[in-house]
Motif scaffolding. Structure first.
Motif, short mmCIF file in Angstrom:
data_model
loop_
_atom_site.label_atom_id
_atom_site.label_comp_id
_atom_site.label_asym_id
_atom_site.label_seq_id
_atom_site.Cartn_x
_atom_site.Cartn_y
_atom_site.Cartn_z
N THR A 72 -3.58 14.10 -0.65
CA THR A 72 -3.02 12.78 -0.36
C THR A 72 -3.75 11.73 -1.18
OG1 THR A 72 -2.49 13.45 1.91
CG2 THR A 72 -2.56 11.10 1.46
N ARG A 118 0.87 -1.18 0.00
CA ARG A 118 0.00 0.00 0.00
C ARG A 118 0.90 1.23 0.00
NH1 ARG A 118 -5.18 1.72 1.41
NH2 ARG A 118 -5.29 3.76 2.41
N SER A 123 -3.64 7.31 -2.04
CA SER A 123 -3.13 6.00 -1.67
C SER A 123 -3.62 4.95 -2.65
CB SER A 123 -3.57 5.61 -0.24
OG SER A 123 -3.08 6.53 0.72
N THR A 181 1.35 5.50 -0.21
CA THR A 181 0.69 6.78 0.08
C THR A 181 1.63 7.93 -0.27
OG1 THR A 181 -0.58 5.78 1.90
CG2 THR A 181 -0.41 8.19 1.86
#
Length: 357
Positions: free
Chosen positions: A344, A317, A346, A319
């Motif tokens: 942001t 994952r 992700s 970000t």
């Protein structure tokens, strides 16, 4: 009677001329001053409103641009990760093994101000590189391949994404003259197309530069002795980092204007929760043991680009946090009360690449 009419007309003309002379006197100084004050009181608020509108529009424009850049970077990384074979977590990347073998960071490029965050092996497609002719004397060399004479093939490729902080003034970042913000750079160390007719398959397993195109050649930093069963050993050939052909292709700047402010993690066990509290089998333990946050999370103190990696499931994952205000002012730092200007994004990807397929 005529004299009377002439007198009346003459009197009327004199009165009209007198009125016209009075109306053409112009404005007095007091009237001019009052008019200027009234104009100032009306125009100044309107001018302030226009300037505020222009500044707001500019801020919204840079915010939109940064959002698009961050999302495009995340999408590119997701596509890259899709063919991942092996992803390095924080333990294998930065920490020494129980036998003293160091993390692989010492075997990676070391750019100034750079921190490796996401490092993985993937299957790299090489188009039109393998001759369909199996005859050793007549088969087509990769450099001469065409769609009719050659097929595609896959090779191993080591990819590393870095968070790089540049403290030197640059004309490439706005405002001009200030140091650039953080950026994300991508390095790739690629295996070449193997030569089945090599006179020395052990030491020269690949086609040389005269037989293959640039995208078909082996990177000078690639270590052909790498084995996935020992992911910490013989990962690269560090001497190859100084080779001009390696420098000419690396690094690639993925995205600029990444936030450079030190921000604590959102929560202490963010990666554990995001990856579903992964576990691992440990020798000597009857039950699986939870994989700790310190193993899963690969980051630096800034936390504007970090990865949560579960090596066992080939899952990551990623970000990224941008800084749109840095496009307008050199000292723009993260403000939790103004998060809209620090977009942001992700993405979570499970690598689907595998050797031999």
């Amino acid at each position: 009677m005529k004299n009377l009419l002439r007198l009346l007309l003459k009197t009327q003309q004199q009165q009209n001329r007198s009125k016209q002379a009075q109306t053409e006197k112009g404005m007095t100084l007091v009237e001019l001053l009052v008019g200027a004050i009234m104009a100032f009181l009306i125009i100044t608020p309107m001018l302030g409103f226009v300037v505020d509108m222009l500044n707001t529009d500019r801020r919204e424009q840079v915010k939109s641009n940064t959002e698009q850049d961050v999302q495009a970077a995340v999408d590119f990384i997701a596509q890259d990760l899709n063919q991942a074979i092996y992803i390095y977590d924080n333990n294998t990347l930065n920490n020494a093994a129980s036998d003293g073998t160091p993390g692989i960071r010492s075997q990676l490029p070391n750019p100034a101000g750079g921190t490796p965050i996401l490092v993985f092996w993937k299957r790299q497609q090489i188009t039109k590189a393998v001759s369909v002719d199996t005859n050793p004397t007549t088969r087509t060399l990769p450099i001469n391949c065409t769609p009719a004479t050659c097929n595609d093939t896959y090779v191993r490729s080591l990819v590393a994404y870095y968070l790089v902080r540049d403290n030197t003034p640059s004309i490439w970042c706005q405002p001009s003259g200030a140091s650039c913000p953080s950026r994300i750079e991508r390095y790739e160390i690629k295996e070449g197309v193997r030569n089945p007719n090599s006179p020395d398959p052990v030491n020269q397993p690949y086609y040389n530069n005269n037989e293959a195109n640039p995208n078909q050649r082996v990177s000078p930093a690639f270590n052909s002795n790498f084995d996935f069963s020992q992911p910490r050993r013989r990962v690269t050939t560090p001497a190859g980092f100084a080779d001009p052909s390696f420098i000419g292709q690396n690094p690639q700047v993925l995205v600029n204007y990444i936030d450079h402010t030190v921000v604590p993690p959102n929560e202490p066990q963010e990666c554990e929760k995001a990856l579903g509290n992964p576990t691992a089998t440990v020798p000597g333990q009857l039950a699986p043991v939870a994989v700790l946050e310190s193993t899963l999370r690969v980051s630096d103190p800034v936390n504007s680009f970090y990865a949560c990696v579960d090596t066992a499931r080939n899952l990551a994952r990623v970000t990224i946090r941008g800084n749109s205000l840095r496009r307008l002012q050199a000292d723009a730092s993260y403000n939790p009360n103004n998060q809209a200007y620090f977009p942001t994004a992700s993405v979570q990807v499970q690598g689907r690449g595998a050797l031999g397929r």
